[in-house]
Design an enzyme around this catalytic site. Structure first.
Site, PDB file in Angstrom:
ATOM      1  CG  HIS A   1      -5.725   2.512  -0.379  1.00 52.71           C
ATOM      2  ND1 HIS A   1      -4.522   2.921  -0.937  1.00 52.71           N
ATOM      3  CD2 HIS A   1      -5.398   1.502   0.480  1.00 52.71           C
ATOM      4  CE1 HIS A   1      -3.530   2.189  -0.428  1.00 52.71           C
ATOM      5  NE2 HIS A   1      -4.040   1.320   0.408  1.00 52.71           N
TER       6      HIS A   1
ATOM      7  CB  CYS B   1      -0.953   0.012   1.192  1.00 52.73           C
ATOM      8  SG  CYS B   1      -2.143  -1.327   1.111  1.00 52.73           S
TER       9      CYS B   1
ATOM     10  CB  CYS C   1      -0.788   0.782   7.794  1.00 54.91           C
ATOM     11  SG  CYS C   1      -2.396   0.774   6.967  1.00 54.91           S
TER      12      CYS C   1
END
Lengths: 404, 290
Positions: free
Chosen positions: A360, A93, A390
């Site tokens: 996202h 991510c 994260c």
């Protein structure tokens, strides 16, 4: 010759809903990237593209039409000079922020002078997880290392930190409200580049995942997303065997308080001081520190805390020095824990909303929210901003920038 | 040294192989058997042009009792090379048997547990005598082991990963012949001992070209493997649910069985057999403790 690394530009596509009815579903990943490269050339006609050393792009599911080094593919297809290389990287991510950090490290080392960094992810076209991987798919690896999906980890954070469903839903409402307010105030006007079709017709010019009418009541009706796999998939038991002092996992995360699945891309121009002089480009921010760290892989999403600590230490700064705090809204509990760990004032955190509202796009988000911080520092006159995400596997990544 | 497997060829060219360990009340996977089995398969290969098919059966009350636990329980990490070589030698013989090009039938006259069933799984057809007291299955897991004689590899290819793991391997169910037929571990039952060998020979005559499904070009494991998106979506729950069931108990065998099954499904049969041996040896030598 070594140099400070500067951010000269930061742009992104709008984020399309990550489904077949999303406005970007019909657009190829390579096209999202080349559209942004075209925009960079249009905004900076004086920038000699022969000076670009590398194109570093994050992409988390690099298969299908995101596969085989989408960065070099995009560089070729965009008609950049043959000498412009390209590499695709995967820090899950945080991939696009890692791309920016790598670019900064290259420039600061003095080996490269001008690097385009960013990322792309078309989640509607290439589903999350479709690249396999030993952690989830190899029983020996998964069993021995207590693998659980991230949603279980997010719920475990909420449980161990005592965040209730109301807490995480209230954060989600704030994300929707702040995102809507930032859009109406034009805070994304500088960074968002509409996606057009091959004839110049606009396909999407805004983040279409947002639900500004969201209320605590509407969110409260959503079913927990991860209770089912926690029970039937056995993952609650796995997490609880490792976190044996926890009695049971409180499944508080829903589609409404977790990041949205979307399509999108982002690019950041990172260069040395000399590059700015050579091409008459004005640096917008200096990259002060980059930090990668890690945390327990089962609770997984607590990495922003050690990464933030490390970045502050490397920069020689304290919490009070940071004016703009940005943590990717992967799940509401992730943000709440990080805010709690550093006792941050919420009015300095994710002030333009985030991924719960806007989505996202895994491989691109890091560069998108870095751009948001650059714009916000300029708008507010703040000095330092910290961006962190994260990351799967229990990692955390952070970058501190200074407006110049 | 004598061969404990009697060789008898009938007028139709069908060879009946009868296992009969002279030193013991039951046939087990001991040194005598392993040597005899290898020699016998070598002879089958050498004489295959004069053979119409093979029936494998036992002179004992049971078909085959499985591994010699006395040998395995003494193994240490230092024995790994020897155990690996033994295991692979046996598997090489079973591969030669199932790829002989002639039909091979296991005439299961009594209990076939563990190694006994594994030998039968290397045959093209399993016909079991429906006799009281007979049990069929792969109970290795209950001994802290895994079926290291091809049992994991072949049940996965017969039933698919999910069924092989859930209904045969992870709980080591022992089934009466009728239940074994129902789950698919055997293909046919006979009620009378006198019918067993004739039934085997009849199948051989009707199926002169027998081949294992996994040796047919284009074969795919039923239900898919990790490269199949539908199966991949379910796969992460396998080890998680196993951990849930075991409640943290230090039992390495079920995990090793699951790992050998899944890893083996991603490669060809011969590499799958090697992977199975590696996990078997790790359990047998105590390397895979916990």
């Amino acid at each position: 010759m070594t140099s400070e690394a500067y951010i000269y530009e930061a742009i992104r596509t709008p984020r399309g809903r990550g489904k077949a009815n999303g406005s970007l579903h019909g657009v190829k990943p390579v096209t999202l990237v080349t559209g942004l490269i075209d925009e960079l050339r249009a905004r900076h006609p004086q920038m000699d593209t022969n000076a670009i050393d590398d194109l570093v792009l994050g992409c988390v599911t690099p298969v299908g039409d995101q596969g085989a080094d989408i960065a070099k593919t995009a560089a070729i297809f965009a008609g950049l000079p043959d000498t412009v290389a390209g590499t695709q990287i995967n820090r899950f991510c945080a991939s696009a922020l890692e791309a920016v950090n790598i670019a900064a490290q290259k420039v600061r080392a003095g080996w490269d002078q001008l690097v385009i960094a960013g990322g792309v992810e078309c989640m509607s076209r290439i589903p999350m997880g479709s690249d396999g991987g030993a952690w989830a798919m190899d029983p020996e690896t998964a069993y021995d290392t207590y693998f659980v999906p991230q949603g279980i980890s997010a719920d475990l954070i909420a449980t161990t930190e005592g965040f209730t469903r109301e807490d995480v839903d209230a954060y989600a409402v704030q994300s929707q409200q702040r995102s809507a307010a930032a859009w109406s105030a034009g805070h994304f006007a500088k960074s968002v580049v509409p996606v057009k079709d091959r004839n110049g017709v606009i396909l999407l010019d805004h983040d279409e995942h947002m639900r500004p009418d969201t209320t605590l009541e509407s969110l409260g009706k959503l079913k927990p997303s991860f209770a089912g796999i926690g029970e039937m998939g056995g993952f609650d038991a796995v997490a609880l065997q490792k976190f044996h002092w926890v009695e049971k996992i409180d499944h508080v995360h829903t589609p409404g308080n977790s990041s949205g699945i979307v399509d999108g891309a982002a690019l950041v121009v990172v260069g040395s001081e000399q590059i700015g002089k050579d091409f008459g480009m004005v640096p917008r921010a200096r990259i002060v520190a980059t930090a990668v760290s890690g945390a327990d892989p089962t609770i997984m999403l607590t990495g922003p805390t050690p990464a933030t600590e490390k970045a502050l230490r490397l920069a020689g700064l304290t919490v009070d020095d940071i004016d703009v705090w940005e943590l990717n809204e992967a799940f509401a509990a992730v943000v709440l824990k990080w805010v709690k760990d550093f006792d941050l004032p919420m009015e300095k955190v994710n002030i333009n909303g985030g991924a719960i509202a806007m989505g996202h796009p895994l491989g691109a988000t890091g560069a998108m929210i870095l751009g948001t911080v650059v714009d916000e520092l300029e708008r507010s006159g703040g000095r330092y901003g910290l961006v962190t995400l994260c990351i799967g596997g229990g990692m955390g990544l952070a970058t501190i920038i200074e407006r110049v | 040294m004598t061969n404990m497997i009697a060789w008898e060829k009938d007028a139709d060219g069908i060879v009946t192989l009868t296992m009969d360990d002279p030193g013991r009340g039951a046939n087990t996977m001991n040194e005598t058997f392993q040597r005899s089995f290898t020699e016998t398969v070598e002879r089958l290969v050498a004489e295959k042009d004069e053979i119409a098919g093979v029936v494998l059966t036992s002179a004992k009350k049971t078909f085959f009792a499985g591994a010699d636990l006395n040998l395995i329980s003494k193994a240490t990490v230092a024995d790994a090379p020897e155990l690996t070589a033994q295991s692979m030698a046996f598997k090489s013989a079973t591969r030669a048997l199932e790829t002989l090009g002639k039909p091979v039938v296991a005439a299961i006259n009594g209990a076939a547990l563990g190694g006994g069933l594994e030998i039968a799984l290397a045959c093209h057809r399993r016909i079991a005598l429906d006799v009281k007291g007979s049990e069929i299955g792969l109970p290795e897991v209950s001994l802290g082991l895994l079926p290291g004689g091809g049992g994991v590899v072949r049940t996965v290819r017969m039933f698919g990963l999910q069924k092989a793991l859930m209904e045969v391997l992870l709980q080591g169910q022992r089934r009466k012949p009728a239940a074994a037929l129902e789950v698919g571990l055997v293909d046919e039952l006979v009620a009378d001992p006198a019918e067993l060998i004739p039934a085997a020979k009849a199948w051989i005559k009707a199926n002169p070209e027998a081949v294992q499904p996994w040796d047919v070009k284009g074969y795919k494991i039923p239900g898919g493997t990790p490269s199949n998106p539908k199966f991949a979506a379910m796969l992460p729950a396998f080890p998680a649910n196993l951990r849930k069931q075991l409640k943290g108990a230090p039992m390495p065998a079920p995990e090793a069985i699951m790992a050998a099954a899944v890893e083996g499904s991603q490669v060809d049969v011969d590499n799958a057999l090697r992977i199975e041996t590696q996990y078997f040896v790790s359990l047998a030598t105590g390397r895979r403790g916990s």
